[in-house]
Scaffold this active site. Structure first.
Site, PDB file in Angstrom:
ATOM      1  N   TYR A 136      27.563  76.486  -8.861  1.00 60.02           N
ATOM      2  CA  TYR A 136      26.783  76.680  -7.636  1.00 60.02           C
ATOM      3  C   TYR A 136      25.290  76.545  -7.923  1.00 60.02           C
ATOM      4  O   TYR A 136      24.563  75.857  -7.194  1.00 60.02           O
ATOM      5  CB  TYR A 136      27.099  78.062  -7.066  1.00 60.02           C
ATOM      6  CG  TYR A 136      26.468  78.359  -5.728  1.00 60.02           C
ATOM      7  CD1 TYR A 136      27.008  77.846  -4.556  1.00 60.02           C
ATOM      8  CD2 TYR A 136      25.347  79.181  -5.634  1.00 60.02           C
ATOM      9  CE1 TYR A 136      26.449  78.131  -3.326  1.00 60.02           C
ATOM     10  CE2 TYR A 136      24.776  79.466  -4.402  1.00 60.02           C
ATOM     11  CZ  TYR A 136      25.335  78.943  -3.254  1.00 60.02           C
ATOM     12  OH  TYR A 136      24.770  79.235  -2.031  1.00 60.02           O
ATOM     13  N   SER A 170      19.293  77.426  -2.234  1.00 61.69           N
ATOM     14  CA  SER A 170      19.604  78.835  -2.486  1.00 61.69           C
ATOM     15  C   SER A 170      18.644  79.377  -3.523  1.00 61.69           C
ATOM     16  O   SER A 170      18.126  78.622  -4.368  1.00 61.69           O
ATOM     17  CB  SER A 170      21.042  78.970  -3.015  1.00 61.69           C
ATOM     18  OG  SER A 170      21.293  80.278  -3.504  1.00 61.69           O
TER      19      SER A 170
END
Length: 249
Positions: A155, A142
């Site tokens: 995350y 990501s």
């Protein structure tokens, strides 16, 4: 069954995984669609088969190593080989600042997003060793791996860890012809992203995307499918941003 190319897609029941599976099938690959969401995964397989493609479904929790091992074995049983994998299974952030994240939430996030990726690479690469022509693995990381996001430390940490895992694996297997790369999507219009945004209002207004729009899942899938194709034969250990400029803003 005799196939020319067999690819395993984790998280294949929706979003980037679904778009990748469908694109691979259109290009003639046999696809194993693996997901915790059985209904979603089977729907993807049905759509691929209805369009004339070849696909199978396998239930998968990437945080369970036995599950990962079994799905790789099922792919080999179904198609006789494993040539590539696109690993897009993941979970969103706890949506809390660091001091409020519970140890259990941290463990769950890292267990899926990082340890689950390790299990996938471990067993997928093992199945590719000895392949004529090697193999290719794509780890969906990501933009959060290189850019801090509000209330998303768990995350960000998991997705950043993927980059180190990919670099290490790429070095380990380069001489064996197995390529390992990371793809860093930015804001993409996927069910995971929508759940993440809804659960984490702190993100609103904090992310700048110079292209001024979210990507479609298929725009990310196009890059992922390229990375498992022979067209990217000299690319390994890379971290490729497909983010509309998010990480340079």
């Amino acid at each position: 069954m005799t196939v020319t190319r067999a690819i395993l897609v984790t998280g294949g029941g929706s979003g980037i995984g679904r778009a990748s599976a469908e694109r691979l099938a259109r290009e003639g690959a046999a696809v194993m669609v693996a997901d915790r969401d059985e209904a979603g995964g089977r729907a993807v397989v049905e759509a691929i088969v209805a369009a004339g493609g070849t696909a199978r479904f396998a239930a998968l929790d990437v945080a369970d190593e036995a599950d990962v091992r079994a799905v790789v074995a099922a792919t080999l049983d179904a198609f006789g080989r494993l040539d590539g994998a696109i690993n897009s299974a993941g979970v969103p952030q706890a949506a809390k600042p660091v001091h409020e994240i519970e140890a259990s939430e941290w463990g769950f996030s890292l267990g899926v997003n990082l340890t689950g990726m390790f299990y996938c690479l471990k067993h997928q690469i093992a199945a590719m060793i000895g392949n004529e022509g090697g193999g290719a693995v794509v780890a969906i990381s990501s933009a959060a791996a290189v850019k801090g996001l509000m209330h998303s430390a768990d995350y960000c940490a998991g997705k950043a860890g993927i980059l180190g895992l990919v670099r290490g694996a790429a070095v380990d297997y380069a001489e064996r012809g197995i390529r390992v790369n990371a793809l860093l999507p930015g804001a993409s219009d996927t069910p995971l992203a929508r759940r993440s945004s809804a659960a984490n209002p702190a993100l609103k207004g904090t992310i700048r995307v110079p292209m001024m729009r979210m990507s479609s899942p298929d725009e990310i899938a196009a890059a992922a499918v390229w990375l498992v194709s022979p067209d990217s034969s000299y690319v390994t250990g890379a971290q490729i941003c497909v983010d509309g400029g998010m990480t340079i803003a």
